[in-house]
Design an enzyme around this catalytic site. Structure first.
Site, PDB file in Angstrom:
ATOM      1  N   HIS A 114       0.911  -1.244   0.046  1.00  0.00           N
ATOM      2  CA  HIS A 114       0.040  -0.050  -0.183  1.00  0.00           C
ATOM      3  C   HIS A 114       0.705   1.197  -0.004  1.00  0.00           C
ATOM      4  CE1 HIS A 114      -3.238  -2.808   0.609  1.00  0.00           C
ATOM      5  NE2 HIS A 114      -3.948  -1.850  -0.015  1.00  0.00           N
ATOM      6  N   GLU A 117     -11.134 -10.859  -4.448  1.00  0.00           N
ATOM      7  CA  GLU A 117      -9.727 -10.676  -4.144  1.00  0.00           C
ATOM      8  C   GLU A 117      -9.263 -11.891  -3.378  1.00  0.00           C
ATOM      9  OE1 GLU A 117      -8.870  -6.502  -2.563  1.00  0.00           O
ATOM     10  OE2 GLU A 117     -10.548  -7.214  -1.391  1.00  0.00           O
ATOM     11  N   ASP A 168      -4.554  -8.170  -4.421  1.00  0.00           N
ATOM     12  CA  ASP A 168      -4.680  -9.234  -3.346  1.00  0.00           C
ATOM     13  C   ASP A 168      -5.021 -10.402  -3.859  1.00  0.00           C
ATOM     14  OD1 ASP A 168      -4.450  -8.174  -0.725  1.00  0.00           O
ATOM     15  OD2 ASP A 168      -6.220  -7.133  -0.968  1.00  0.00           O
ATOM     16  N   CYS A 172      -9.939  -3.149 -10.499  1.00  0.00           N
ATOM     17  CA  CYS A 172      -9.296  -1.937  -9.965  1.00  0.00           C
ATOM     18  C   CYS A 172      -7.846  -2.411  -9.170  1.00  0.00           C
ATOM     19  CB  CYS A 172     -10.350  -1.723  -8.935  1.00  0.00           C
ATOM     20  SG  CYS A 172     -10.758  -2.461  -7.400  1.00  0.00           S
TER      21      CYS A 172
END
Ligand code: PEP
Ligand code: MG
Length: 600
Positions: A204, A451, A475, A522
């Site tokens: 992240h 995910e 993920d 996404c």
């Protein structure tokens, strides 16, 4: 001496500037610039905090019991001496006066300089005084954090850049690790590039760096030990190289490349109003991933036709334990919805945990001290369902924002049908509560992120309960391949081209289509031009990415023939080396000339 360090490129481009070293564990120290008129007051803050600590230490020393060991008395003496030494406060003042750093930043910068000098000392006794220095600085930082003036001045911080106060050189942040919460703090701030020792391509921290659209290299291992405060550094975000103290020739070469990439960016920006349509007239939706409502204007500027992923958890970070209430969240969601001027905004419910803790824990701290397996733990929807009143509060805030524009709700990391059931129960209750309290809301489409491989494998069952899905490839890759996305030690195995990953994505897209449900991607794959042809071939027509990536992806799809790509997909999926096969096959489905694209 010039040398190079290599890491993982996470955000493209070239940055050239001076290194600002931030020691691990001190990234949470506030970093902001003081305005010209505030420098004197900031120096006073520092001196005041120093005097407070001196007073504390003197009192401690005075009140030592008679029988206390002599060493303790001597130790406090050393601490007082270090505190009063000009190499600490005098030089810290220099960072404030010359660089306009806030007192905490200046102090930790100076600690970094001194700590290295201690490390290099021959004498073991002196070398060990580094720990004393760190303790003294820690005390001063604590004294500064108790100072109410800090909170007000930090607000000045975010928007001020080095150039605003006459600083000449761009600054590049170098740290062992940076927690996503801290990256947010840097988001609109002073740094032109980042280098961290740890982290993977889709950690992240890397994602936030990418959203800032500045060059960054993570997983550069020894970088924060080898680079010194104020060193001249080049970040080559295209290949993941960091060049320290470059020679004039190398510097000139990179300055040239920097200018070239600025020109390329300006050229791509002209595609903003060009409709995203493939050569064979397939319309493609290009959406933006945002972290804060303030990112919405950049999304519009890039030509996004909506927000495909609003990572709402960033509203919950840096709050010192006090989470945003319903009204505050509602205002943030409404701001994003209004900023997007009627285009859809997909708000993801809070996705905390794993490498996104609410406070400022860095990845390494998380991994080593707190949670054994954070990525498999109480994160995302699991955390929300464990905190039902907080979850409902967020759902109410999202629904209330739907009265101001088209809102879609997206839930991360769903793996069980029982979770979907609980989500729907919460939604029913929330809608009733809003009706009872007279709050307006509109229809909100409900989607889940795919995910976890389990969700992908049972998708037809899931699809019955949702309006759309969004594939979170970051993920999905992590969980399919059992590779921690934040761990640079296994980063080479984190492979988006892995046949198992491609099967799951292709299958999810076609099953969503078969069920007549919306599907987008996404994860970072959506914004990487290396995957545009592949995703088009799989039938994807909705991509969500950082605004800065939209123009390049648009350019790519404008040159693509989607039906030809689709006809080549089976061969790619059956290949032992899908990347190579895709490269060989897909190039023929691309238009060789694109001159016409720039007429717009
Ligand atoms: C993903 O996992 O692909 C995703 C978009 O979510 P995040 O990166 O925030 O985990
Ligand atoms: Mg995710």
């Amino acid at each position: 001496m010039s040398f190079q360090v290599f890491g993982i490129p996470v955000s493209r481009g070239v940055a050239i500037g001076r290194a600002v070293l931030v020691a691990s564990g001190r990234v949470d120290v506030a970093h902001y610039f003081i305005e010209v008129g505030g420098v004197e007051a900031e120096v006073d803050r520092l001196l005041h905090a120093r005097d407070v600590v001196a007073h504390e230490l003197e009192t401690l020393q005075r009140e030592l019991p008679e029988d206390a060991p002599q060493e303790l008395w001597a130790l406090l003496d050393v601490h007082l001496m270090l505190l009063r030494d000009e190499t600490l406060t005098g030089a810290t003042k220099h960072w404030i006066i010359e660089r306009h750093y806030n007192a905490e930043w200046a102090l930790s910068a100076q600690l970094e300089v001194l700590a290295r000098q201690f490390d290099e000392m021959e004498d073991e006794y002196l070398r060990e005084r580094k720990a004393d220095l760190e303790q003294v600085v820690e005390r001063v930082l604590r004294a500064l954090s108790r100072d109410p003036a800090a909170a007000t001045s930090s607000h000045v911080a975010a928007d001020v850049t080095a150039r605003d106060f006459g600083g000449e050189d761009p600054l590049l942040l170098v740290a062992a690790d940076i927690a996503p919460a801290d990256m947010m703090q840097f988001k609109r701030s002073v740094f032109h590039g980042f280098i961290t020792d740890i982290g993977g391509k889709t950690s992240h921290t890397a994602i936030v760096a990418r959203s800032m659209d500045i060059p960054a290299v993570v997983g550069a291992r020894e970088a924060s030990r080898l680079i010194r405060q104020d060193d001249w550094v080049i970040i080559d975000g295209d290949v993941g190289a960091v060049i320290v103290n470059p020679s004039p020739i190398v510097l000139e070469e990179y300055r040239f490349r920097q200018r070239q990439s600025e020109l390329e960016r300006a050229r791509l920006a002209r595609l903003r109003h060009t409709p995203a349509v493939t050569l064979d007239s397939e319309r493609v939706e290009l959406l933006a991933n945002i972290e804060l409502p303030a990112d919405a204007p950049a999304a519009l500027m890039a030509g996004a036709t909506g927000v495909g992923l609003f990572r709402s958890e960033f509203l919950f970070m840096n709050r010192d334990g006090e989470l945003p209430g319903e009204d505050e969240q509602f205002e943030a969601y409404r701001a994003a919805v209004e900023a997007m001027k009627g285009m859809p905004v997909t708000i993801r419910t809070v996705d905390v945990g794993a490498d996104k803790p609410l406070d400022r824990m860095s990845t390494s701290e998380l991994r080593h001290e707190h949670v054994l397996n954070p990525a498999l733990g109480l994160r995302a929807i699991r955390w929300c369902l464990a905190e039902p009143s907080m979850f409902r509060q967020q759902l109410r805030a999202i629904y209330r924002a739907s009265a101001y524009g088209k809102v879609r709700l997206l839930v991360p990391m769903v793996a069980h049908l029982s979770e979907l059931r609980m989500i729907h129960e919460a939604l029913t209750r929330v809608r009733q509560q809003l009706t009872d309290s007279g709050h307006a809301f509109s229809h909100v489409e409900i989607g889940v992120m795919i995910e976890v491989p389990a969700a992908a494998m049972m998708l037809p069952l899931m699809l019955k309960h949702v309006d759309f899905i969004s594939i979170g490839t970051n993920d999905l890759i992590q969980y399919t391949l059992a590779i921690d996305r934040a761990d640079e030690a296994v980063a080479h195995l984190y492979d988006a081209w892995h046949p198992a990953v491609l099967q799951l994505i292709a299958q999810s897209i076609s099953q969503a289509h078969a069920a007549g449900k919306g599907v987008s991607v996404c994860g970072e794959m959506a914004g990487d031009v290396a995957f545009t042809d592949l995703l088009l071939a799989m039938g994807l027509r909705s991509f969500s990415m950082h605004p800065s990536q939209i123009p390049a992806v648009k350019q790519r799809l404008l040159r693509a023939d989607a039906s030809r790509l689709a006809s080549q997909l089976p061969e790619v999926l059956a290949s032992e080396d899908p990347q190579q096969t895709a490269q060989a096959l897909f190039s023929s489905a691309r238009s060789p000339t694109a001159a016409s694209l720039y007429k717009h």
